[in-house]
Design an enzyme around this catalytic site. Structure first.
Site, PDB file in Angstrom:
ATOM      1  N   GLY D 151      -2.589 -19.517  36.456  1.00  0.00           N
ATOM      2  CA  GLY D 151      -2.040 -20.801  36.699  1.00  0.00           C
ATOM      3  C   GLY D 151      -2.365 -21.946  35.637  1.00  0.00           C
ATOM      4  O   GLY D 151      -3.281 -21.666  34.847  1.00  0.00           O
ATOM      5  N   CYS D 152      -1.679 -22.733  35.543  1.00  0.00           N
ATOM      6  CA  CYS D 152      -1.828 -23.816  34.505  1.00  0.00           C
ATOM      7  C   CYS D 152      -3.156 -24.734  34.665  1.00  0.00           C
ATOM      8  O   CYS D 152      -3.882 -24.759  33.720  1.00  0.00           O
ATOM      9  CB  CYS D 152      -0.390 -24.866  34.493  1.00  0.00           C
ATOM     10  SG  CYS D 152      -0.142 -25.805  35.989  1.00  0.00           S
ATOM     11  N   TYR D 153      -3.432 -25.215  35.968  1.00  0.00           N
ATOM     12  CA  TYR D 153      -4.715 -25.721  36.306  1.00  0.00           C
ATOM     13  C   TYR D 153      -6.035 -24.989  35.920  1.00  0.00           C
ATOM     14  O   TYR D 153      -6.930 -25.229  35.019  1.00  0.00           O
ATOM     15  CB  TYR D 153      -4.870 -26.248  37.465  1.00  0.00           C
ATOM     16  CG  TYR D 153      -3.886 -27.303  37.878  1.00  0.00           C
ATOM     17  CD1 TYR D 153      -4.074 -28.591  36.811  1.00  0.00           C
ATOM     18  CD2 TYR D 153      -3.242 -27.375  38.854  1.00  0.00           C
ATOM     19  CE1 TYR D 153      -3.153 -29.665  37.360  1.00  0.00           C
ATOM     20  CE2 TYR D 153      -2.243 -28.583  39.093  1.00  0.00           C
ATOM     21  CZ  TYR D 153      -2.171 -29.812  38.251  1.00  0.00           C
ATOM     22  OH  TYR D 153      -1.598 -30.770  38.777  1.00  0.00           O
ATOM     23  N   GLY D 156      -6.426 -24.632  32.027  1.00  0.00           N
ATOM     24  CA  GLY D 156      -7.166 -25.773  31.539  1.00  0.00           C
ATOM     25  C   GLY D 156      -8.585 -25.988  31.899  1.00  0.00           C
ATOM     26  O   GLY D 156      -9.368 -26.587  31.130  1.00  0.00           O
TER      27      GLY D 156
END
Lengths: 348, 348, 348, 348
Positions: D151-153, D156
């Site tokens: 996932g993007c979160y 990051g």
């Protein structure tokens, strides 16, 4: 082209056009950027002066005078008008092609230039400069040593209107050009007017019928229909990139209809790699060309008023500046015209 | 007006125009909102249905049919066109003033209405409806029981153009209206086209020469110069509020100049509380009217092309919708026209 | 208050806080703005210096020194820190209340002030200055002659956290304050960093644990729990108005749960006119307070980590600056605290 | 890799991740997209279904079931979680690599998956799926046939935090992850919440401590320090692309200082092609990675509170989705890991 990598210099590398040149040239297999100038960042690495480019260029910014009289195959001037005027001859050496992204060499008439730019043009250079709009001047660009890269507004206006003038489909007076631009078109220098909160959620016209792109547009369109006159009003829209242009012209051919108007565009541009005609009922949108060298164009016939409504969308930093400059470089150096420029837009 | 507080109903309270009515009416000392409808939020408090209004209204949303045939002094219809058409008679009771913010009652010609709206108008109601543009129809509004509140685009176009037509300064054909709108003008219903990332950093035209505000503009301008025809192209800009309109018209009075054109506006509107003429070299900006009922207007003479370039900026939710509706209410009920509407724009 | 209209001066009227003061004071029935200073616009009318205010104020901007030693009932200083420090005594005359919106008088400890602001505080004035956060210091404000209006970040952080510290619900160390601010918080002076295209579509932190609001927050929270320490990181978000603050704190009361935490807020603030507790499952949003003096707050219990997550949303120019300043004025002058400040947010 | 062009299918091509896959794969010299699915656009050309791609792909969208059991070398699933779960086996054929961009196969624990996703995982497939974060799992990816793209979160958060946990520099509890995301992260389906005017100029948290990326982050970080727990709060910011993450963790190594913390990052990632450590005093910004596969990371030591503040910026559609997916493809197929992914960000 030969298999030899061409040596490129980018002058004024930390302005938006300069950064965009570095972004696009990075992926061009026929050239290598070997020098960049940025007076205020002289001595800094490119990655430090321009953080998005960290790790991509192993170069240090120099003062422009450190690059005078050096040999490059191509020199891009992404400088203020006055500075381009004064330094151009330092780079226009035998074997070199200079591509100027300012307005210094676009206007051919000295009096007109003086009136709109406020200083004297460099006449000898302007005389040899070729206006670099490939779709309309490809042959001349092939032989050019100094290329005057078009302004963003003239690019968005001239390409879609030229075929209609050439075929006498529209009248060459009473043309209204209503352009809407993102903010990068105004450059990177801070000012009260370009402060974030002054622009964000704002919307306004500026310099109505007084913008220096008026004579540039009229000069170029007059090449297709002598004496063309336009009313041009630019607007500032709170987005980063993009110029959307809406053009209104009187249709003088009584037999025209929607499909006839559309055919004018498709016939003129079906072989052009960077012109996309958006067919009815579609319409261009700057977010469909963002980051790319495309100009998307379309036309609508307002039958009630015998008016052609012509649309274009470009990314002002690409087709409106640095991408078109590289397209010109490709032509002048004998690369394939599309080289390094065919990739999808960034959406959204 | 009497000292009695007028009882107001806002129908369609959770759309953007409805919310804006509640925002503005809150500070109007002559009225009290006593009922709101919002079918999908029926049973919820206003503060829950519309969080920004939490703590400000002690009211619960109702289904619109729960309010049929009740007595109100003023009823604002902030509903879809079709629904306004069908429910209006339920509220147009003796002593009541109904102000409709949709397009249901603006177009007088049944055939024209059918063509642009796709359904039959309610003829009897349309016949008695008064087009609620106070600057141009104040006397009729005073006597109106049903007021058709103008569209946002017609507001931005008609007010600045009317004086030039009235005085025969400009031709009544070949008028180009290029309008740029923020997104709240498209309403609050979700759709792919109005999804955040589809619009943000985008810029496009839509419905060129095909928008249903064309007949509304032509109808109203023809009241000043019979047979006025316009080419109208709206554009969508990624901001919340504001319509910026740029209008191009042929100047037919050979003695006109910049100050003469500007005088047409100042003479027409110097007594108007909500029209501000921006003097040369200033120009309007939507961020100078945001949140307010002002329409800022200006004009430039493009002498080379004998063209008047006329500008306006409004907040589409205030002067373009709910603010103008309250201005109409003030006139129809005998309040001071400015009541509850004179306050500074929100800048930035 | 008496029925007499109080005479107000706004110094630094063309910055964002100054403009906002003029916006809000316009609708305050107990005061009249009688003088404004704006050195760079001296001699211009308010309407010319600040186009959104055209037609609303019949005043001319003056140089600040032209207003020295004049009598006003209230003087708002919307000036740089250094200038507030040096001119404040010129306006702190008998009978006058001075409300300073800079950081000049907020920090009580001279060494701390020097470290964070880089110059010496005006000690005598700071000693008498009252920190103007009405929800927490109302009584002192009532007697104040010099009010240090809080910073926007301290407002967004202190109001929601204070009740938890006061009741010892959370630990007073290890508090993390992650704040996200719109760009008007950075003021109106142009700079490369605040240039439109540098910020738009960008998102970043700045001055992590180094912002001068750290000592202000710690000073004020330590009034509720001595020795409170916070890690504060501000972020810049490309919107005009709003500060959204997310605060993380260790819950030390083992019996706490979601409703218990929420009760701490509702009990602390149920009588406060400008504090709205957003109940579970709702959460604050800056677009629900825009243009208003509200602070919307909420709390969530992250049970797995025994952490309270506390939220607030304010309009940095209203509750975070000019609105709170007027609230302070109301208290100090004996007006009703809400006067001129109760109106709906502008949504969207 | 061999010299043979690999055959790629993109399923769910008209969502934002699908469009981004097509954008990035276009410039990858080792593969050719030979099939795309988009149920709602079945039968349309890619250029018509996705106007930005007009002229770039000579393909027609198909229904996903028309592609069942076909042979592809690589299949990208850019589908809803449930659909990935149900169709994955149709494409996981001998010799094929399937890269799933949904959350269907990321969580290893069936009970945890059920709790956060609300349906049963496909256990056999999840057991063989490799979590595709190249910087941390390169070897496993090399042998994978089914890759669960992060996932993007989690991307990051995990990349910058992992080295600190691995070396025991920070505590593995009490970690606060405050993430700010652009709107494309929420997908392309219209909804009231994602309507332009609801988000623009807004700023808010959502699903605090309740987002399904919590278990994904904890699972992966626990691989470096067993039992790692995080408090995770995502926020929605009105920009198109980018996730900026700010992480707060207690430093448990008493000898740490700013340069020591920075060294942890540079030592961990100096050979990684897509991780750029931004050195003090610089900080990441999403606008410096836009359009690129970079993750820019940095750290600050808040000495007063013994807290490490860790930052990252990614483009959620590239490193947070489609770019990382292609990086995984490169590894799994034996291409050079950087192939097709090294190009400058789009700034501004």
């Amino acid at each position: 082209m030969t298999g030899v990598t061409k040596r490129v210099a980018v002058l004024g590398a930390t302005g938006y056009s300069g950064i965009e040149l570095l972004r696009l040239l990075y992926s061009h297999s026929g050239v290598a950027v070997v020098a960049v100038s940025a007076d205020r960042h002289a001595g800094e690495t490119v990655g430090r002066a321009i953080p998005p480019l960290a790790g991509l260029y192993d170069l240090t910014c120099q003062r422009i005078d450190q690059l005078y009289d050096h040999d490059f195959d191509v020199v891009f001037l992404a400088l203020p008008h006055e500075q381009s005027t004064s330094v151009c001859h330092r780079f226009l050496r035998p074997g070199a092609v200079v591509i100027d992204l300012s307005g210094a060499f676009r206007i051919k008439d000295p009096a007109v230039f003086k009136r709109w730019y406020g200083f004297e043009m460099e006449r000898a250079l302007t005389d040899v400069a070729v206006y670099g709009m490939p779709e309309l001047k490809r042959d001349a660009i092939r032989r050019a040593r100094l290329i005057a890269n078009p302004g963003c507004y003239p690019t968005g206006a001239t390409i879609p209107v030229a075929p209609f003038l050439k075929r006498r489909v529209i009248a060459n007076t009473g043309i209204v050009i209503d352009a809407k631009s993102g903010v990068t078109g105004a450059g990177r220098s801070p000012s009260q007017e370009l402060h974030f909160s002054e622009l964000n959620e704002g919307l306004r016209a500026y310099k109505p019928a007084e913008h220096r792109h008026v004579p540039e547009i009229e000069q170029e369109l007059s090449g297709f229909s002598s004496g063309t006159r336009v009313t041009f009003v630019p607007h500032l829209v709170p987005i980063n990139r993009g110029v959307f242009t809406t053009i209104y012209a009187a249709v003088q051919d009584r037999n025209m209809d929607q499909s006839g108007l559309e055919a004018v565009l498709t016939e003129a541009y079906h072989d052009e790699p960077f012109v996309r005609v958006v067919r009815y009922p579609g319409l261009p949108n700057v977010n469909a060309v963002r980051g790319s060298n495309y100009i998307d164009i379309a036309v609508r016939y307002d039958e009630q008023n015998s008016t052609a409504i012509i649309f274009s969308a470009i990314d002002n930093l690409v087709k409106g500046a640095s991408g078109q400059a590289i397209q010109n470089m490709n032509i002048a150096l004998g690369f394939e015209e599309k080289q390094g420029l065919v990739f999808p837009p960034v959406f959204p």
